[in-house]
Design a protein around this motif. Sequence first.
Motif, PDB file in Angstrom:
ATOM      1  N   PHE A  60     -23.606   6.085 -21.104  1.00 57.96           N
ATOM      2  CA  PHE A  60     -23.520   6.897 -22.700  1.00 57.96           C
ATOM      3  C   PHE A  60     -21.746   6.450 -23.693  1.00 57.96           C
ATOM      4  CE2 PHE A  60     -25.010  11.109 -23.357  1.00 57.96           C
ATOM      5  CZ  PHE A  60     -26.147  11.123 -23.034  1.00 57.96           C
ATOM      6  N   LEU A  61     -21.586   5.750 -24.949  1.00 58.73           N
ATOM      7  CA  LEU A  61     -21.373   5.120 -25.444  1.00 58.73           C
ATOM      8  C   LEU A  61     -20.365   5.438 -26.683  1.00 58.73           C
ATOM      9  CD1 LEU A  61     -22.640   3.392 -27.407  1.00 58.73           C
ATOM     10  CD2 LEU A  61     -23.936   1.970 -25.507  1.00 58.73           C
ATOM     11  N   THR A  62     -19.721   5.133 -27.307  1.00 53.71           N
ATOM     12  CA  THR A  62     -18.864   5.337 -28.869  1.00 53.71           C
ATOM     13  C   THR A  62     -19.493   4.263 -29.211  1.00 53.71           C
ATOM     14  OG1 THR A  62     -16.993   3.437 -28.321  1.00 53.71           O
ATOM     15  CG2 THR A  62     -17.181   6.813 -27.646  1.00 53.71           C
ATOM     16  N   ARG A  63     -19.008   3.963 -30.615  1.00 51.86           N
ATOM     17  CA  ARG A  63     -19.758   3.144 -31.690  1.00 51.86           C
ATOM     18  C   ARG A  63     -19.127   1.512 -31.336  1.00 51.86           C
ATOM     19  NH1 ARG A  63     -19.133   6.283 -36.824  1.00 51.86           N
ATOM     20  NH2 ARG A  63     -17.046   6.935 -35.795  1.00 51.86           N
ATOM     21  N   GLY A  64     -18.179   2.043 -30.906  1.00 50.08           N
ATOM     22  CA  GLY A  64     -17.467   0.852 -30.699  1.00 50.08           C
ATOM     23  C   GLY A  64     -16.959  -0.149 -32.612  1.00 50.08           C
ATOM     24  N   HIS A  65     -15.338  -0.556 -32.550  1.00 45.66           N
ATOM     25  CA  HIS A  65     -15.194  -1.182 -34.052  1.00 45.66           C
ATOM     26  C   HIS A  65     -15.043  -2.215 -33.637  1.00 45.66           C
ATOM     27  CE1 HIS A  65     -12.755   2.606 -32.926  1.00 45.66           C
ATOM     28  NE2 HIS A  65     -11.978   1.877 -33.171  1.00 45.66           N
ATOM     29  N   TYR A  66     -14.135  -2.567 -34.667  1.00 39.84           N
ATOM     30  CA  TYR A  66     -12.866  -3.090 -35.107  1.00 39.84           C
ATOM     31  C   TYR A  66     -12.547  -2.603 -36.208  1.00 39.84           C
ATOM     32  CZ  TYR A  66     -14.432  -7.850 -33.078  1.00 39.84           C
ATOM     33  OH  TYR A  66     -14.838  -9.043 -32.868  1.00 39.84           O
ATOM     34  N   HIS A  67     -10.702  -3.099 -36.398  1.00 39.45           N
ATOM     35  CA  HIS A  67     -10.140  -2.067 -37.352  1.00 39.45           C
ATOM     36  C   HIS A  67     -10.124  -2.987 -38.579  1.00 39.45           C
ATOM     37  CE1 HIS A  67      -7.405  -0.092 -33.613  1.00 39.45           C
ATOM     38  NE2 HIS A  67      -8.463   0.417 -34.379  1.00 39.45           N
ATOM     39  N   ALA A  68     -10.632  -1.751 -39.479  1.00 36.63           N
ATOM     40  CA  ALA A  68     -10.240  -3.309 -41.593  1.00 36.63           C
ATOM     41  C   ALA A  68      -9.558  -3.837 -40.842  1.00 36.63           C
ATOM     42  CB  ALA A  68     -10.422  -2.173 -41.880  1.00 36.63           C
ATOM     43  N   ARG A  69      -8.252  -3.236 -40.574  1.00 33.44           N
ATOM     44  CA  ARG A  69      -6.557  -4.002 -41.026  1.00 33.44           C
ATOM     45  C   ARG A  69      -7.064  -5.050 -39.166  1.00 33.44           C
ATOM     46  NH1 ARG A  69      -1.371  -2.405 -44.116  1.00 33.44           N
ATOM     47  NH2 ARG A  69      -0.959  -4.313 -42.260  1.00 33.44           N
ATOM     48  N   THR A  96      -3.903   6.624 -29.964  1.00 33.30           N
ATOM     49  CA  THR A  96      -2.751   6.394 -31.409  1.00 33.30           C
ATOM     50  C   THR A  96      -3.157   5.118 -31.949  1.00 33.30           C
ATOM     51  OG1 THR A  96      -1.711   7.750 -29.323  1.00 33.30           O
ATOM     52  CG2 THR A  96       0.040   6.650 -31.807  1.00 33.30           C
ATOM     53  N   CYS A  97      -2.535   5.400 -33.439  1.00 30.76           N
ATOM     54  CA  CYS A  97      -2.942   4.146 -34.790  1.00 30.76           C
ATOM     55  C   CYS A  97      -2.192   4.745 -35.582  1.00 30.76           C
ATOM     56  CB  CYS A  97      -4.062   4.077 -34.630  1.00 30.76           C
ATOM     57  SG  CYS A  97      -5.398   5.084 -35.198  1.00 30.76           S
ATOM     58  N   THR A  98      -1.893   3.421 -36.079  1.00 26.28           N
ATOM     59  CA  THR A  98      -1.342   3.453 -38.088  1.00 26.28           C
ATOM     60  C   THR A  98      -2.366   4.385 -38.778  1.00 26.28           C
ATOM     61  OG1 THR A  98      -1.470   1.507 -38.215  1.00 26.28           O
ATOM     62  CG2 THR A  98       0.166   2.166 -37.860  1.00 26.28           C
ATOM     63  N   SER A  99      -2.103   4.914 -39.256  1.00 27.17           N
ATOM     64  CA  SER A  99      -3.031   5.971 -40.703  1.00 27.17           C
ATOM     65  C   SER A  99      -3.632   4.800 -41.205  1.00 27.17           C
ATOM     66  CB  SER A  99      -2.294   6.645 -40.985  1.00 27.17           C
ATOM     67  OG  SER A  99      -1.437   7.521 -40.906  1.00 27.17           O
ATOM     68  N   ASP A 100      -3.049   2.998 -41.557  1.00 29.67           N
ATOM     69  CA  ASP A 100      -3.926   2.037 -42.140  1.00 29.67           C
ATOM     70  C   ASP A 100      -4.914   1.511 -41.083  1.00 29.67           C
ATOM     71  OD1 ASP A 100      -2.474   1.162 -40.763  1.00 29.67           O
ATOM     72  OD2 ASP A 100      -1.102   0.467 -42.986  1.00 29.67           O
ATOM     73  N   ALA A 101      -5.154   1.406 -40.271  1.00 29.63           N
ATOM     74  CA  ALA A 101      -6.029   0.520 -39.370  1.00 29.63           C
ATOM     75  C   ALA A 101      -7.181   0.615 -40.050  1.00 29.63           C
ATOM     76  CB  ALA A 101      -5.869   1.156 -38.156  1.00 29.63           C
ATOM     77  N   GLY A 102      -8.078   1.930 -40.074  1.00 28.06           N
ATOM     78  CA  GLY A 102      -9.485   1.822 -40.306  1.00 28.06           C
ATOM     79  C   GLY A 102     -10.693   1.694 -39.553  1.00 28.06           C
ATOM     80  N   HIS A 103     -11.021   1.896 -40.002  1.00 26.04           N
ATOM     81  CA  HIS A 103     -12.440   0.674 -39.385  1.00 26.04           C
ATOM     82  C   HIS A 103     -14.039   0.166 -39.391  1.00 26.04           C
ATOM     83  CE1 HIS A 103     -11.271   5.752 -37.520  1.00 26.04           C
ATOM     84  NE2 HIS A 103     -11.466   4.390 -36.473  1.00 26.04           N
ATOM     85  N   ASP A 104     -13.761  -1.103 -39.219  1.00 28.08           N
ATOM     86  CA  ASP A 104     -15.042  -1.819 -39.468  1.00 28.08           C
ATOM     87  C   ASP A 104     -16.281  -1.819 -38.199  1.00 28.08           C
ATOM     88  OD1 ASP A 104     -16.959  -3.625 -40.045  1.00 28.08           O
ATOM     89  OD2 ASP A 104     -15.022  -5.310 -39.130  1.00 28.08           O
ATOM     90  N   TYR A 105     -17.416  -0.772 -38.607  1.00 27.18           N
ATOM     91  CA  TYR A 105     -18.485  -0.923 -37.816  1.00 27.18           C
ATOM     92  C   TYR A 105     -19.084  -1.245 -37.461  1.00 27.18           C
ATOM     93  CZ  TYR A 105     -16.153   3.639 -37.121  1.00 27.18           C
ATOM     94  OH  TYR A 105     -15.865   4.815 -36.270  1.00 27.18           O
ATOM     95  N   GLY A 106     -19.430  -2.333 -39.033  1.00 22.78           N
ATOM     96  CA  GLY A 106     -20.438  -3.103 -39.228  1.00 22.78           C
ATOM     97  C   GLY A 106     -20.700  -4.284 -38.813  1.00 22.78           C
ATOM     98  N   GLU A 107     -19.938  -4.692 -37.640  1.00 21.51           N
ATOM     99  CA  GLU A 107     -19.787  -6.414 -37.313  1.00 21.51           C
ATOM    100  C   GLU A 107     -20.592  -6.103 -36.091  1.00 21.51           C
ATOM    101  OE1 GLU A 107     -16.563  -8.381 -37.438  1.00 21.51           O
ATOM    102  OE2 GLU A 107     -17.142  -9.523 -35.848  1.00 21.51           O
ATOM    103  N   ILE A 108     -20.280  -4.129 -35.345  1.00 22.63           N
ATOM    104  CA  ILE A 108     -20.273  -3.713 -33.644  1.00 22.63           C
ATOM    105  C   ILE A 108     -21.841  -3.994 -34.164  1.00 22.63           C
ATOM    106  CG2 ILE A 108     -20.557  -2.786 -32.066  1.00 22.63           C
ATOM    107  CD1 ILE A 108     -18.466  -4.985 -32.526  1.00 22.63           C
TER     108      ILE A 108
END
Length: 188
Positions: free
Chosen positions: A82-91, A150-162
């Motif tokens: 079982f896995l999570t989606r996986g992402h880069y941060h938008a920033r 824990t991360c910064t609030s402005d990190a964001g998620h980029d799911y599209g690439e993964i």
Amino acid sequence: MLFPEGVLIDGVTGAVSPATGRYVKKLSTLRDLYETPPLVDAYLAEHGDVDAYEVVEYRPDGSDVCFGTTIMAPGRIGSEYFLTRGHYHARSDRGETYYTQSGEGLLLLHSRSGACSVLEMRAGVCAFIPPAWAHRSVNTGPGKLVFVWTCTSDAGHDYGEIATRGMRQRAVERDGRPTIVPNQNYRD
Ligand code: F6R
Ligand code: ZN
């Protein structure tokens, strides 16, 4: 004005109190991330649409930092855990930490230059995720995997690439043990 607050985190259940939000990911929504999606259909037919993981957040309005928990159910689709989606941060200048509280797992990471990494997730290990590294967690144990992120609030998620290209590596069970293999479906 923001005020200090002590937030209670249960390392076994992943409960966060107080929390500002939460969501649940159903297995059916992750179907195409697995190596063999028809095996997800078979799993769904047998077990129903289980909660694959839950994310609980403490994200105060106006704060520069946030944290929360991810609670992953155990399970496998064929040999793939079982896995999570996986992402880069938008920033691309924002990293993160994953501090495992209970359970066992692996954190798969890769950079756009093709560097790959795999970090063990077990109680006490705090994983450093540098900026611009894609990350996906995988539950390889028999019980829940619970970690604090824990991360910064402005990190964001980029799911599209993964979602489009996949992660470079997969975590599968081979001879009863978690094993990392190249993702045959990865699109360079
Ligand atoms: C936030 C972060 C975690 C994940 C969570 C679910 O930057 O990395 O909170 O969002 O573990 O994983 P995804 O978002 O990949 O479905
Ligand atoms: Zn992240």
